[in-house]
Design a protein around this motif. Structure first.
Motif, PDB file in Angstrom:
ATOM      1  N   GLY A  79       0.830  -0.940   0.051  1.00 36.95           N
ATOM      2  CA  GLY A  79      -0.134  -0.189  -0.384  1.00 36.95           C
ATOM      3  C   GLY A  79       1.024   1.018   0.164  1.00 36.95           C
ATOM      4  N   THR A  80       0.663   2.256  -1.245  1.00 41.55           N
ATOM      5  CA  THR A  80       1.295   3.371  -0.835  1.00 41.55           C
ATOM      6  C   THR A  80       0.519   4.809  -0.120  1.00 41.55           C
ATOM      7  OG1 THR A  80       2.500   2.463  -2.923  1.00 41.55           O
ATOM      8  CG2 THR A  80       2.179   4.981  -2.690  1.00 41.55           C
ATOM      9  N   PHE A  81       0.889   5.818   0.346  1.00 39.94           N
ATOM     10  CA  PHE A  81       0.424   6.595   1.350  1.00 39.94           C
ATOM     11  C   PHE A  81       1.317   8.181   0.213  1.00 39.94           C
ATOM     12  CE2 PHE A  81       0.404   4.739   5.277  1.00 39.94           C
ATOM     13  CZ  PHE A  81      -0.887   3.440   4.538  1.00 39.94           C
ATOM     14  N   MET A  82       0.373   8.999   0.551  1.00 40.44           N
ATOM     15  CA  MET A  82       0.727   9.917  -0.128  1.00 40.44           C
ATOM     16  C   MET A  82       0.074  11.525   0.530  1.00 40.44           C
ATOM     17  SD  MET A  82       1.101  11.437  -5.050  1.00 40.44           S
ATOM     18  CE  MET A  82       1.778  12.709  -4.735  1.00 40.44           C
ATOM     19  N   GLY A 149       5.637   4.857   1.457  1.00 40.74           N
ATOM     20  CA  GLY A 149       5.421   6.063   1.692  1.00 40.74           C
ATOM     21  C   GLY A 149       5.740   6.884   0.091  1.00 40.74           C
ATOM     22  N   ALA A 150       5.131   7.780  -0.489  1.00 40.67           N
ATOM     23  CA  ALA A 150       5.326   8.594  -1.392  1.00 40.67           C
ATOM     24  C   ALA A 150       6.140   9.909  -1.022  1.00 40.67           C
ATOM     25  CB  ALA A 150       4.682   8.360  -2.381  1.00 40.67           C
ATOM     26  N   PHE A 245       8.673  -1.879   5.660  1.00 38.85           N
ATOM     27  CA  PHE A 245       8.021  -1.023   4.613  1.00 38.85           C
ATOM     28  C   PHE A 245       9.172  -0.875   3.500  1.00 38.85           C
ATOM     29  CE2 PHE A 245       6.733   0.672   9.228  1.00 38.85           C
ATOM     30  CZ  PHE A 245       6.172   1.625   8.812  1.00 38.85           C
ATOM     31  N   LEU A 246       9.281  -0.535   2.348  1.00 40.90           N
ATOM     32  CA  LEU A 246       9.443  -0.179   1.368  1.00 40.90           C
ATOM     33  C   LEU A 246       9.884   1.593   0.955  1.00 40.90           C
ATOM     34  CD1 LEU A 246       8.384  -2.608  -1.796  1.00 40.90           C
ATOM     35  CD2 LEU A 246      10.472  -3.136  -0.674  1.00 40.90           C
ATOM     36  N   SER A 247      11.075   1.681   1.861  1.00 41.72           N
ATOM     37  CA  SER A 247      11.321   2.794   1.924  1.00 41.72           C
ATOM     38  C   SER A 247      12.317   3.743   1.331  1.00 41.72           C
ATOM     39  CB  SER A 247      11.859   3.359   3.484  1.00 41.72           C
ATOM     40  OG  SER A 247      10.471   3.481   4.293  1.00 41.72           O
ATOM     41  N   MET A 260      14.362  -2.288   1.871  1.00 36.64           N
ATOM     42  CA  MET A 260      13.876  -3.083   2.441  1.00 36.64           C
ATOM     43  C   MET A 260      13.736  -3.341   3.769  1.00 36.64           C
ATOM     44  SD  MET A 260      14.512  -6.320  -0.229  1.00 36.64           S
ATOM     45  CE  MET A 260      16.180  -6.483   0.163  1.00 36.64           C
ATOM     46  N   ILE A 261      13.221  -2.959   5.029  1.00 33.16           N
ATOM     47  CA  ILE A 261      13.084  -2.628   6.399  1.00 33.16           C
ATOM     48  C   ILE A 261      12.145  -3.680   7.066  1.00 33.16           C
ATOM     49  CG2 ILE A 261      12.199  -0.794   8.191  1.00 33.16           C
ATOM     50  CD1 ILE A 261      13.169   1.036   6.536  1.00 33.16           C
ATOM     51  N   PRO A 262      12.228  -4.197   7.590  1.00 32.51           N
ATOM     52  CA  PRO A 262      11.336  -5.734   8.165  1.00 32.51           C
ATOM     53  C   PRO A 262      10.960  -5.287   9.560  1.00 32.51           C
ATOM     54  CG  PRO A 262      14.192  -6.109   8.880  1.00 32.51           C
ATOM     55  CD  PRO A 262      13.812  -5.155   8.098  1.00 32.51           C
TER      56      PRO A 262
END
Length: 630
Positions: A79-82, A149-150, A245-247, A260-262
């Motif tokens: 899921g992506t947040f903007m 997060g974008a 997270f994929l930051s 790649m953050i676990p």
């Protein structure tokens, strides 16, 4: 010098079988303070609405349930947040000194190269973190999904790249960003009905936003139904592998890379911070209890950025700090909210949003009482000794310090000292318990105290690597150590001092700008034959992107025929970037050059041009156009 080991150990146990919401919402950890009385976890700044832990749990459940029912969001879905966002900046706060002295808040001449007003007008109100942002994060995590997060200033092309790279299945955006969100969703193959909107608290939604489902509607829908999802329990050690997270971090070359953050990394950093700050220790003298439960923090840093995500959001809530979530920002409202909510903690970055306005006439700001602030921490970029001294004079009762970290280290590896109000001027704090550092000379040997070298660091919060990029992963992540690319030194007190970046990354107000990305884009312009982008120092942004350009044959012919055409070519090149890249990547100048210096293998000699830009600027031969950018 041997490896530098952090003081303050050993660490309490770090659970490796919990997801972040299970850790934060469903369990108790030995390092976590026990609240003696109920208090809100989140407060909406303008309305004063308080949201407690029970409501956050319920809203998280409702949203997770609805996402599962509508779109079957589940294991490893993204899921992506903007959200549109603004940052509150340290120098905006230091300007209150001038306010109290003269009724003006114009920046002092030694802060900036040009006089600027830093009080935004009512027309310049900017949206900031939303109260349902953590609800959306934890809901996706409850389903086994991953969050990316974008940056809200991304263009549609930049957001499309992130959505496509992560194979996102749903996009949650603020209504003000709907146009960009819809265009990017189309480009990434996400159906328009999967563009979900945060609630529009400030009334800036586009008319067509009415046709999109909102978080509020999904929460209500999910709470009306029995549980339709099964929350998976992680096995022993699985939290170290299960992605949360994929930051995106730009690194030094190419397009942004997904770090790649676990779940374990975020939990580990929260435990490290809680242990180091002694948040649970009530036996210490009251004046030393700077992180005790009941504190209040103004949440203004973006939650898509690793600093705001881990330190401001998760660490603050873990230790019992109430987050006052700002919905729109101007400087006077900022002061008012500090007074209204008796804000105790400010998490900041050392930059500023400069605005010209009639702020000098607003002597009513004298009435605001900001004496409640007892802790102010800066991160994302170095904070000068001069500014620390100014802040210390403004806030004589506040502890002021700096921290160092990266997306790749899942935020902080250093933090301010907890035994004195001010750290050594210029220091980025000391290593957090559990961290070990090496300062490596160019020949691979370890540097002595006070001697600079490249920082290589390890600890329990390190990320796993870059998604689908084994080459970049191998260069940065080595056997559990992160090669930072930053030139640092440690003193005898184990305090870190950041000298420079060995890597070529340009950092603008904490945001990463890879020169190669801009160079690749610029080479597509017909007036550019060759190009090298460097960062030039700037007092309030840290660095700014500047391009050395070899004009194309056609552009050079126009310049030779009419020297005045050079300005037109410069403007066209800068516009080419401004039209396609987010604001902090915009060029602040273009300098024409006969040839780009390169080594025999063709690698750009970027440092040579960076030094040349510095020399030209110091001699007054280089003029840049500095604009306030978000």
């Amino acid at each position: 010098m041997a490896e530098i080991h952090a003081d303050g150990g050993p660490l309490p146990p770090i659970p490796d079988d919990l997801t972040i919401p299970q850790f934060l919402l469903d369990s108790h950890h030995p390092a976590r303070p026990v609240l003696r009385k109920p208090q809100p976890w989140i407060v909406e700044e303008l309305s004063g609405r308080e949201v407690g832990s029970d409501e956050l749990r319920a809203r998280t459940f409702g949203l997770a349930n609805a996402l599962k029912m509508r779109w079957n969001i589940g294991e490893d879905d993204v899921g992506t947040f903007m959200l549109p966002v603004s940052l509150i900046y340290l120098r905006a706060l230091t300007a209150t000194r001038a306010f109290h002295r003269s009724g003006h808040i114009r920046a002092q001449p030694h802060w900036y190269a040009h006089p600027r007003w830093i009080h935004p007008s009512p027309e310049q109100l900017i949206h900031v973190p939303h109260a349902d942002y953590p609800v959306a994060i934890w809901a996706v995590h409850r389903l086994g999904g991953i969050i990316t997060g974008a940056n809200p200033t991304y263009t549609a092309d930049e957001l499309t790249y992130q959505l496509s790279a992560t194979k996102a299945r749903v996009l949650i955006a603020h209504p003000a960003a709907l146009s960009v969100a819809l265009e990017a969703a189309r480009g990434a193959g996400i159906p328009a009905e999967r563009v979900v909107l945060f609630n529009d608290d400030a009334g800036v939604a586009e008319p067509r936003a009415r046709g999109h489902v909102t978080i509020e509607q999904l929460v209500a829908e999910g709470l009306e139904q029995t549980q339709r999802f099964v929350e998976r329990r992680l096995g022993p050690g699985e939290g170290k592998r299960k992605l949360a997270f994929l930051s995106f971090s730009s690194g030094t070359t190419g397009r942004p890379k997904a770090v790649m953050i676990p779940h374990y990394s975020v939990i580990a950093n929260v435990v490290q911070l809680a242990h180091w700050t002694k948040a649970k220790d009530e036996s210490r003298p009251l004046e030393m209890q700077r992180y005790k439960p009941g504190s209040r923090s103004l949440a203004v840093l973006p939650f898509y950025h690793i600093y705001g995500l881990v330190v401001v959001l998760h660490f603050s809530l873990f230790i019992g700090t109430t987050l006052v979530v700002v919905q729109k920002f101007n400087f006077e409202q900022f002061l008012h909210s500090i007074q209204r909510y008796r804000i105790t903690h400010l998490w900041q970055v050392p930059s500023i949003v400069p605005h010209k306005s009639n702020a000098g006439k607003r002597a009513d700001a004298l009435k605001y009482d900001i004496s409640s602030i007892r802790m102010l921490m800066s991160g994302a970029a170095p904070l000068s000794s001069e500014l620390i001294n100014q802040l210390s004079a403004l806030l004589p009762d506040a502890w002021i310090g700096q921290a160092y970290g990266m997306t790749e280290t899942c935020t902080a590896v250093t933090f301010p000292q907890v035994d004195r109000r001010l750290g050594t001027p210029g220091s980025g704090g000391v290593l957090l318990p559990g961290c070990t550092a090496r300062v490596v000379r160019p020949d691979g040997s370890l540097a002595a105290p006070g001697e600079p070298g490249e920082l290589v660091v390890t600890g329990p919060s390190m990320a796993l690597g870059y998604m689908n990029n084994p080459q970049a992963t191998a260069e940065t992540f080595k056997d559990g150590w992160v090669v930072t690319g930053d030139e640092v030194y440690f003193n005898d007190r184990k305090e870190i001092f950041v000298v420079d970046r060995i890597k070529e990354l340009i950092k603008v107000r904490g945001f990463q700008v890879p020169p190669a990305e801009l160079e690749g884009h610029l080479l597509g312009h017909p007036d550019v034959g060759d190009v090298c982008v460097v960062g030039i120092p700037d007092e309030y942004s840290g660095e700014l992107p500047f391009a050395f350009v070899v004009p194309s044959a056609a552009a050079q012919a126009r310049i030779d025929a009419n020297p005045a055409a050079a300005d037109e070519v410069r403007k066209a090149i800068m516009k080419h970037v401004a039209d396609h890249k987010t604001s902090y990547k915009h060029l602040v100048g273009v300098e024409f050059i006969d040839a780009i210096p390169k080594n025999p293998s063709g690698k750009l000699l970027r440092r040579f041009l960076r030094d040349r830009a510095k020399t030209l600027r110091e001699s007054g031969k280089l003029t840049i156009s500095v604009r306030a950018k978000l």
